[in-house]
Design an enzyme around this catalytic site. Structure first.
Site, PDB file in Angstrom:
ATOM      1  N   GLY A   1       3.721   7.305   3.475  1.00 43.59           N
ATOM      2  CA  GLY A   1       4.765   6.322   3.258  1.00 43.59           C
ATOM      3  C   GLY A   1       4.246   5.100   2.522  1.00 43.59           C
TER       4      GLY A   1
ATOM      5  N   VAL B   1       4.209   0.809   2.202  1.00 38.26           N
ATOM      6  CA  VAL B   1       4.340  -0.384   3.026  1.00 38.26           C
ATOM      7  C   VAL B   1       4.620  -1.586   2.134  1.00 38.26           C
ATOM      8  CG1 VAL B   1       3.266  -1.863   4.742  1.00 38.26           C
ATOM      9  CG2 VAL B   1       2.737   0.561   4.704  1.00 38.26           C
TER      10      VAL B   1
ATOM     11  N   GLY C   1       0.484   5.345   1.053  1.00 42.58           N
ATOM     12  CA  GLY C   1      -0.348   6.386   1.636  1.00 42.58           C
ATOM     13  C   GLY C   1       0.381   7.700   1.531  1.00 42.58           C
ATOM     14  N   GLY C   2      -0.273   8.755   1.945  1.00 44.31           N
ATOM     15  CA  GLY C   2       0.396  10.041   1.936  1.00 44.31           C
ATOM     16  C   GLY C   2       1.588  10.009   2.871  1.00 44.31           C
TER      17      GLY C   2
ATOM     18  N   LYS D   1       7.614  -0.521   6.677  1.00 45.18           N
ATOM     19  CA  LYS D   1       7.040   0.766   6.349  1.00 45.18           C
ATOM     20  C   LYS D   1       8.152   1.786   6.149  1.00 45.18           C
ATOM     21  CE  LYS D   1       4.416   4.380   8.254  1.00 45.18           C
ATOM     22  NZ  LYS D   1       3.097   4.685   7.796  1.00 45.18           N
TER      23      LYS D   1
ATOM     24  N   ASP E   1      -4.124   9.343  13.025  1.00 49.18           N
ATOM     25  CA  ASP E   1      -4.710   8.896  11.763  1.00 49.18           C
ATOM     26  C   ASP E   1      -5.548   7.648  12.006  1.00 49.18           C
ATOM     27  OD1 ASP E   1      -5.299   9.181   9.116  1.00 49.18           O
ATOM     28  OD2 ASP E   1      -3.472   8.226   8.380  1.00 49.18           O
TER      29      ASP E   1
ATOM     30  N   GLY F   1       0.817  -1.196   0.000  1.00 48.21           N
ATOM     31  CA  GLY F   1       0.000   0.000   0.000  1.00 48.21           C
ATOM     32  C   GLY F   1       0.851   1.247   0.000  1.00 48.21           C
TER      33      GLY F   1
END
Ligand SMILES: *[C@@H]1O[C@H](CO)[C@@H](O)[C@H](O)[C@H]1NC(C)=O
Ligand SMILES: *[C@@H]1O[C@H](CO)[C@@H](O)[C@H](O)[C@H]1NC(C)=O
Ligand SMILES: *[C@@H]1O[C@H](CO)[C@@H](O)[C@H](O)[C@H]1NC(C)=O
Ligand SMILES: *[C@@H]1O[C@H](CO)[C@@H](O)[C@H](O)[C@H]1NC(C)=O
Ligand SMILES: *[C@@H]1O[C@H](CO)[C@@H](O)[C@H](O)[C@H]1NC(C)=O
Ligand SMILES: *[C@@H]1O[C@H](CO)[C@@H](O)[C@H](O)[C@H]1NC(C)=O
Length: 626
Positions: free
Chosen positions: A352, A354, A349-350, A368, A464, A347
């Site tokens: 980082g 993974v 995300g904003g 991560k 988050d 994945g």
């Protein structure tokens, strides 16, 4: 050879010379076979005598003197400025501390040592008056577990006792026992509250020392060539110290003036390059050999330095009690993730990327790449890692370690195999998420967050919280994951940031007013997660009416219209008993409480956990009746 080259060569030789004549401080000889690391000092003429300890030469043990007593030192960690002492035993077959007559452990508050917040302390054999104290003296306080379950606490019976974390302003210098209060104490360093008593570590009290200032001197003769004796401005000139010469800085851990170093992975790479450039300009074999010798020495020094840093990092990691925390090398991680290959990407995300990784021993991990701003030093990452290790907990995705060798700090987490809560709620068979399963996911998540807020030192705000950050294991237990946005909760204003953090649909509305995230911001986001559990709808969904795009706004409207049950997932309502429907309503109200506009009106994460547990107890009582 051109004059320019000569100058460079002299510079190289000089740096090396400085390295060798820095030892201004005579080190203390070992105590028996136990080394005495700087700045701890066993005599007025070695290391820094302000950090006075004693040596029992016959036993080879170091001793720490409090005001009235002496305690053996069981371990020392110079890189974290910490040492652990063994507290006094109880008088034989009693629950009375042998230092009761001198009121327990009393440190001299003018000396540079204090008691750290890593200590969990139990007060035992207390009079009833202790029950009025602000300590946790409840019947489920951990001290009862100790008194009931451990060999050394066995004489303490089940009278009043209390537990607390040391290190506040009142307990930084003393653990006080007295005849009119509590008559015994026990302390454990980095106690993992989840462990059975039989597996607790040996009792100990961890102390920390202030990093020492430059060495005191009476004249230049007391200082090495790297420093200059001068009056200390902090003492109004009464004391003089060996202040480091320009280009060098004081290193309180090593007790030396060292070259200024901004690269935490070791200085001098640039100068290695310089030497290489130099060699190309020189044809003279003798000089090449000379330089070769220095390059060799330098390499060895760099290597030693790297080993020292690796050792220190491991110590920092383990100082947090993270028994599994490990410093992974860049090579290990690259290998585990198949050199960060695309097919391992789980994945983005904003905050980082993974990757899935497989360690040498077969352990599956999530790696991560923390996208951390340039200002963020490696040491800060390490500190966060240390704190996450400290909160290693069954409700949190476990942090196995970190790797800070590569450009980007990498964090290695335990791999949780069954995807995210979001996937399950939005997937084909959300039916497997029954009502009591959903409640238990809510409970585990709430408890994990409460743990971060109230038990981590300093507290951590997740920042988050959302259903895609709640991971499910193979038995569909929830675990809080992704601390991508977590920052230690600072009491200053440094965490105010002007660009929006967090995720749309989950973000505390008060954030827009003052740009501050607090524990109550996590409560707000968690309220949205509760609504997702209740409704199986998305936090933001443009397929709903324009006014209802935001799930929080949508459900609040239904609650105002007294139609909260209309929002509940029809699959949950199907076949539910009247009592179960009541508990769904109750969870809806709890969620709306978390979504209060004003922070002060929202419950704390602890209160939320208790409320969910209460709702669960109703559901289980009911199902047992059946
Ligand atoms: C607790 O302290 C009191 C007062 O010092 C003492 O008389 C009593 O024996 C202690 N209890 C135990 C179990 O040792
Ligand atoms: C040290 O012990 C004496 C008695 O032995 C006591 O009077 C004094 O208060 C103690 N000092 C502290 C700081 O506890
Ligand atoms: C406490 O430490 C200060 C400074 O090191 C020293 O002058 C003083 O005598 C100490 N007090 C006691 C009671 O040991
Ligand atoms: C006291 O400690 C126990 C066990 O850790 C915990 O369950 C309880 O909530 C605590 N009570 C208070 C008032 O903090
Ligand atoms: C003490 O421990 C025993 C088992 O070791 C347990 O059965 C009992 O409930 C415990 N008592 C209390 C008060 O915790
Ligand atoms: C103890 O000393 C350390 C090192 O100087 C300091 O960072 C910490 O804040 C102190 N703790 C307390 C509770 O005074």
């Amino acid at each position: 050879m051109s004059p320019k080259h000569l100058r460079l060569l002299t510079a190289v030789l000089l740096t090396c010379a400085i390295q060798h004549s820095l030892s201004q401080i005579s080190p203390c000889p070992p105590c028996g076979s136990t080394p005495v690391p700087y700045p701890l000092s066993t005599s007025p003429t070695c290391n820094d005598p302000t950090y006075q300890i004693r040596c029992d030469a016959s036993a080879g043990t170091l001793l720490f003197d409090s005001i009235n007593n002496t305690y053996p030192i069981t371990s020392i960690s110079p890189s974290t400025q910490r040492l652990t002492i063994a507290p006094s035993p109880f008088l034989p077959n009693t629950c009375i501390a042998s230092d009761l007559t001198s009121n327990g452990l009393q440190l001299n508050s003018s000396a540079p040592f204090n008691i750290t917040s890593s200590n969990t302390i139990f007060y035992l054999n207390c009079t009833d008056s202790i029950l009025n104290s602000p300590l946790n003296c409840t019947s489920n306080s951990l001290c009862h577990v100790f008194a009931n379950g451990s060999e050394s606490g066995r004489d303490c019976g089940n009278g009043p006792c209390c537990a607390f974390r040391a290190g506040g302003s009142t307990t930084a210098f003393r653990i006080r026992v007295r005849e009119e209060g509590c008559r015994a104490y026990r302390s454990f360093v980095n106690l993992d509250y989840g462990l059975a008593v039989s597996r607790w570590p040996q009792p100990g009290v961890e102390l920390q020392w202030v990093l020492p200032s430059e060495t005191v001197c009476r004249g230049q003769g007391d200082c090495g060539s790297g420093s200059t004796c001068g009056p200390d401005p902090n003492s109004n000139g009464r004391v003089s110290r060996c202040f480091c010469n320009p280009g060098l800085v004081w290193d309180g851990v090593a007790g030396l003036c060292v070259e200024e170093c901004r690269d935490p992975d070791g200085c001098g790479h640039d100068r290695t390059a310089l030497i290489a450039g130099l060699t190309s300009g020189l044809g003279v074999a003798l000089i090449a050999a000379l330089i070769g010798f220095f390059v060799y020495k330098r390499h060895r020094r760099i290597k030693e330095e790297q080993q020292r840093i690796a050792r220190e990092r491991e110590e920092i990691l383990n100082a947090g009690g993270g028994k599994t925390a490990k410093n992974f090398t860049g090579r290990e991680i690259k290998k585990a993730t198949n050199n960060f290959s695309k097919d391992r990407l789980l994945g983005v995300g904003g905050y980082g990327e993974v990757y899935k990784g497989i360690l040498e021993d077969g352990t599956i991990v999530a790696v991560k790449c923390a996208k951390i701003g340039n200002t963020k030093g490696t040491d800060q990452v390490l500190n966060e890692v240390r704190i996450l290790c400290q909160v290693n907990h069954k409700y949190l995705v476990r942090l196995l370690g970190c790797c800070v060798e590569l450009e980007q700090p990498l964090l290695v987490y335990e791999f949780v195999p069954n995807g995210t809560l979001l996937d399950h709620l939005q997937g084909q068979n959300r039916g497997i998420l029954s009502w009591d399963r959903r409640l238990s996911i809510a409970q585990a998540t709430a408890e994990g967050l409460a743990y971060l807020h109230f038990s981590a030192v300093p507290p951590i705000y997740h920042r988050d919280v959302k259903s895609s950050n709640i991971l499910l294991d193979e038995k569909l237990n929830g675990k809080v994951g992704d601390f991508g946005l977590s920052r230690l909760a600072h009491t200053d204003l440094s965490h105010i940031s002007t660009c929006a953090q967090g995720t749309l649909g989950y973000l505390d509305p008060e954030y827009y007013r003052n740009y501050q995230l607090t524990d109550k911001s996590d409560v707000y986001s968690f309220g949205v997660v509760l609504l997702e559990l209740l409704t199986s709808q998305k936090a933001i969904d443009f397929n709903r009416d324009p006014d209802d795009v935001n799930l929080a706004v949508y459900v609040k409207r239904l609650v105002d219209e007294e139609r909260v049950m209309d929002a509940v997932d029809p699959m949950l309502k199907e076949g539910a008993s009247a009592l179960e429907l009541e508990t769904m309503k109750a969870l809806g109200f709890l969620a709306v409480g978390c979504l209060e506009e004003r922070r002060q009106n929202r419950p704390s994460m602890k209160e939320v956990t208790e409320e969910i547990e209460y709702i669960m107890s109703i559901v289980t009582a009911k199902s047992m009746e059946k």
